[in-house]
Design an enzyme around this catalytic site. Structure first.
Site, PDB file in Angstrom:
ATOM      1  N   ASP A   1      -7.566  14.474 -24.223  1.00  0.00           N
ATOM      2  CA  ASP A   1      -7.476  13.059 -23.862  1.00  0.00           C
ATOM      3  C   ASP A   1      -6.733  12.390 -25.023  1.00  0.00           C
ATOM      4  O   ASP A   1      -7.310  12.124 -26.074  1.00  0.00           O
ATOM      5  CB  ASP A   1      -8.886  12.482 -23.702  1.00  0.00           C
ATOM      6  CG  ASP A   1      -8.862  11.010 -23.316  1.00  0.00           C
ATOM      7  OD1 ASP A   1      -7.811  10.355 -23.501  1.00  0.00           O
ATOM      8  OD2 ASP A   1      -9.899  10.510 -22.829  1.00  0.00           O
TER       9      ASP A   1
ATOM     10  N   LYS B   1      -1.964   1.864 -25.110  1.00  0.00           N
ATOM     11  CA  LYS B   1      -2.373   1.797 -26.521  1.00  0.00           C
ATOM     12  C   LYS B   1      -1.121   2.015 -27.383  1.00  0.00           C
ATOM     13  O   LYS B   1      -0.227   1.175 -27.356  1.00  0.00           O
ATOM     14  CB  LYS B   1      -3.481   2.815 -26.793  1.00  0.00           C
ATOM     15  CG  LYS B   1      -4.750   2.527 -25.959  1.00  0.00           C
ATOM     16  CD  LYS B   1      -5.888   3.463 -26.279  1.00  0.00           C
ATOM     17  CE  LYS B   1      -7.159   3.083 -25.561  1.00  0.00           C
ATOM     18  NZ  LYS B   1      -7.423   3.888 -24.358  1.00  0.00           N
TER      19      LYS B   1
ATOM     20  N   ARG C   1      -1.414  -1.593 -18.781  1.00  0.00           N
ATOM     21  CA  ARG C   1      -2.769  -1.042 -18.758  1.00  0.00           C
ATOM     22  C   ARG C   1      -2.871  -0.027 -17.630  1.00  0.00           C
ATOM     23  O   ARG C   1      -2.650  -0.369 -16.474  1.00  0.00           O
ATOM     24  CB  ARG C   1      -3.756  -2.189 -18.543  1.00  0.00           C
ATOM     25  CG  ARG C   1      -5.202  -1.867 -18.710  1.00  0.00           C
ATOM     26  CD  ARG C   1      -5.988  -3.135 -18.984  1.00  0.00           C
ATOM     27  NE  ARG C   1      -5.608  -3.679 -20.275  1.00  0.00           N
ATOM     28  CZ  ARG C   1      -6.079  -3.239 -21.448  1.00  0.00           C
ATOM     29  NH1 ARG C   1      -6.992  -2.292 -21.488  1.00  0.00           N
ATOM     30  NH2 ARG C   1      -5.658  -3.760 -22.575  1.00  0.00           N
TER      31      ARG C   1
ATOM     32  N   GLU D   1      -0.587   4.613  -0.422  1.00  0.00           N
ATOM     33  CA  GLU D   1      -1.499   5.761  -0.573  1.00  0.00           C
ATOM     34  C   GLU D   1      -0.766   7.062  -0.271  1.00  0.00           C
ATOM     35  O   GLU D   1       0.011   7.130   0.689  1.00  0.00           O
ATOM     36  CB  GLU D   1      -2.709   5.596   0.351  1.00  0.00           C
ATOM     37  CG  GLU D   1      -3.771   4.710  -0.275  1.00  0.00           C
ATOM     38  CD  GLU D   1      -4.730   4.143   0.737  1.00  0.00           C
ATOM     39  OE1 GLU D   1      -4.258   3.480   1.678  1.00  0.00           O
ATOM     40  OE2 GLU D   1      -5.940   4.349   0.582  1.00  0.00           O
TER      41      GLU D   1
ATOM     42  N   TYR E   1       0.853  -1.191   0.000  1.00  0.00           N
ATOM     43  CA  TYR E   1       0.000   0.000   0.000  1.00  0.00           C
ATOM     44  C   TYR E   1       0.882   1.230   0.000  1.00  0.00           C
ATOM     45  O   TYR E   1       1.810   1.330   0.793  1.00  0.00           O
ATOM     46  CB  TYR E   1      -0.911   0.032   1.232  1.00  0.00           C
ATOM     47  CG  TYR E   1      -2.309  -0.420   0.887  1.00  0.00           C
ATOM     48  CD1 TYR E   1      -3.060   0.279  -0.052  1.00  0.00           C
ATOM     49  CD2 TYR E   1      -2.865  -1.540   1.480  1.00  0.00           C
ATOM     50  CE1 TYR E   1      -4.331  -0.135  -0.394  1.00  0.00           C
ATOM     51  CE2 TYR E   1      -4.145  -1.966   1.139  1.00  0.00           C
ATOM     52  CZ  TYR E   1      -4.863  -1.252   0.201  1.00  0.00           C
ATOM     53  OH  TYR E   1      -6.121  -1.651  -0.142  1.00  0.00           O
TER      54      TYR E   1
ATOM     55  N   THR F   1      -4.283   7.023 -21.541  1.00  0.00           N
ATOM     56  CA  THR F   1      -3.962   5.675 -21.086  1.00  0.00           C
ATOM     57  C   THR F   1      -2.502   5.437 -21.429  1.00  0.00           C
ATOM     58  O   THR F   1      -1.881   6.209 -22.165  1.00  0.00           O
ATOM     59  CB  THR F   1      -4.824   4.616 -21.788  1.00  0.00           C
ATOM     60  OG1 THR F   1      -4.696   4.797 -23.203  1.00  0.00           O
ATOM     61  CG2 THR F   1      -6.282   4.710 -21.397  1.00  0.00           C
TER      62      THR F   1
HETATM   63  N1  DSN Z   1     -11.924   1.255 -25.040  1.00  0.00           N
HETATM   64  C1  DSN Z   1     -10.947   2.140 -25.605  1.00  0.00           C
HETATM   65  C2  DSN Z   1     -10.854   2.012 -27.075  1.00  0.00           C
HETATM   66  O1  DSN Z   1     -10.962   0.893 -27.549  1.00  0.00           O
HETATM   67  O2  DSN Z   1     -10.648   2.990 -27.760  1.00  0.00           O
HETATM   68  C3  DSN Z   1     -11.161   3.545 -25.212  1.00  0.00           C
HETATM   69  O3  DSN Z   1     -11.115   3.633 -23.851  1.00  0.00           O
END
Ligand code: DSN
Length: 436
Positions: free
Chosen positions: A212, A241, A247, A63, A61, A238
């Site tokens: 974003d 990607k 993730r 925090e 932990y 994120t």
């Molecule tokens: N689920 C994602 C995507 O496939 O673009 C976006 O969060």
């Protein structure tokens, strides 16, 4: 079978204790090794990124933030978080980073808590034009507790900019509604985003500008898409990607006051203990993205997307907006076959070993569970070493399966050809270390 000796050792270790779980892992490993991954938001992380998560860092932990934790024993967790933050700032050229968001949607939720009060107005792209659920979908917290107003893509088929962002409409919507927050950055937008133009509009209407960049973070990190800085006040993304990390989520800004507000809104505002094994893995991924090879990778991602789009257009498919500038494209299936839906196409392609997702196209007359389109992306195939030549082959696989309307023998034949191709381009493993 797992795809490299460390994965095999891990599978063996799990199998000795839990054959059910080990079996699932082995089958998923085999699926990833022998199918074509075209989901635009997915990628194959390097062994170092994956294995950093499978460590004792998960036991703690932590925090709070480095130097200000609510638990003892955080010395090395502080180091991990500092390393991830420093690398994130260097990668994106900004002054403040929060590496604790569990996901992009969590980062966006914290952003709303940090910047808006319930009922406040914000502006984002029409969700049916490619916006994200955390940008104001009615059943999402962003749409339930706040007041989204939306701007569209250009709808005039005769415009050379058809299906790209309608900046005049963005300005008109913002001047009419005076949103507190203006959001840009999308889940299914194949063109370059003009952050400078967005900033001019934000300044004119008095909004905070948020990007974003979940989909294009890797391209931005490599200088293959314009940076949101210095134009955007706040940025979320994120990390898994195009950025090819674990993730998770990430927040970035140059504004100290906004950084402090976000930190408090994330913890204790919306999250508890950070996932420190993922934070360590983010540090590893950001380290990879700082290497020169990452720029070559992102250039190939774009070249592969262009090649795939061209080959599909040659086969009679319409690509929305007429092509792609980034890692993804939206395929309008109706130009090839008026009755073909995204749902059927996704199912038939999966049976042949091609993994992608149905996706609404702008102004899609069909509902979201059917759709008229497919979203295809090249980050994962590029990681396994595919170049333009293989993308042309991928386009022909797609067309053969869709032309056959899901005929099982065609699917079986394509599947076996895909298996052969995948064996020539194995996934990054412990032997190859950092992927292409
Ligand atoms: N689920 C994602 C995507 O496939 O673009 C976006 O969060």
């Amino acid at each position: 079978m797992a795809n490299d000796h460390i994965s095999e050792a891990i599978s063996d270790l799990i199998r000795a204790q839990d054959a059910d779980a080990a079996g699932i892992l082995a089958r998923e490993s085999e699926r990833q090794e022998h199918t074509l991954e075209l989901i635009a938001s997915e990628n194959h992380a390097s062994p170092a990124v994956m294995y950093a998560m499978g460590t004792c860092m998960t036991n703690k932990y932590a925090e709070g933030y480095p130097g200000r934790r609510y638990y003892g024993g955080c010395e090395f967790h502080d180091q991990a978080e500092e390393l991830a933050r420093d690398r994130a700032k260097k990668l994106f050229g900004c002054d403040f980073a929060n590496v604790q968001p569990h996901s992009g949607a969590q980062a966006n939720a914290a952003l709303f808590l940090a910047l808006l009060n319930p009922g406040d107005t914000f502006a984002s792209l029409e969700l049916s034009d490619g916006g994200h659920l955390s940008h104001g979908l009615k059943v999402n917290m962003s749409g339930k507790w706040f007041n989204p107003v939306h701007y569209p893509l250009i709808r005039d088929e005769n415009s050379p900019a058809f299906e790209t962002i309608d900046y005049e409409a963005v300005e008109a919507v913002c001047m009419e509604h005076k949103p507190k927050l203006l959001m840009c950055g999308y889940s299914a937008y194949p063109r370059v985003i003009d952050f400078e133009r967005f900033r001019q509009i934000a300044d004119k209407c008095g909004a905070i500008l948020h990007a974003d960049i979940a989909h294009i973070a890797g391209l931005i990190a490599a200088g293959e898409h314009p940076s949101p800085f210095p134009h955007c006040h706040v940025v979320t993304t994120t990390t898994h990607k195009t950025l090819r990390g674990p993730r998770g989520g990430l927040f970035l800004t140059n504004d100290e006051d906004l950084a402090k507000k976000f930190d408090r809104a994330l913890f204790p505002g919306t999250q508890g203990g950070p996932l420190m094994h993922v934070v360590l893995s983010k540090a590893v991924a950001f380290g990879e993205a700082l290497q020169p090879s990452f720029k070559h990778y992102q250039q190939q991602v774009k070249a592969n997307a262009r090649a795939l789009a061209m080959a599909l257009m040659d086969a009679g498919y319409r690509i929305t907006s007429g092509g792609t500038d980034n890692h993804l494209m939206l395929v309008d299936l109706r130009t090839r076959d008026a009755d073909l839906t995204g749902a059927d196409a996704e199912k038939w392609l999966e049976s042949a070993g091609i993994i992608c997702n149905k996706n609404g196209i702008p102004q899609d007359p069909r509902p979201p569970m059917k759709t008229s389109g497919l979203r295809l992306g090249t980050p994962a195939l590029t990681t396994r070493g595919f170049k333009e030549e293989q993308m042309t082959t991928v386009a022909s696989f797609i067309d053969r399966v869709l032309e056959s309307k899901g005929d099982e023998s065609v699917a079986e034949q394509v599947r076996s050809e895909i298996r052969e191709l995948c064996e020539k381009f194995p996934l990054p493993n412990a032997a190859t270390a950092t992927p292409a």
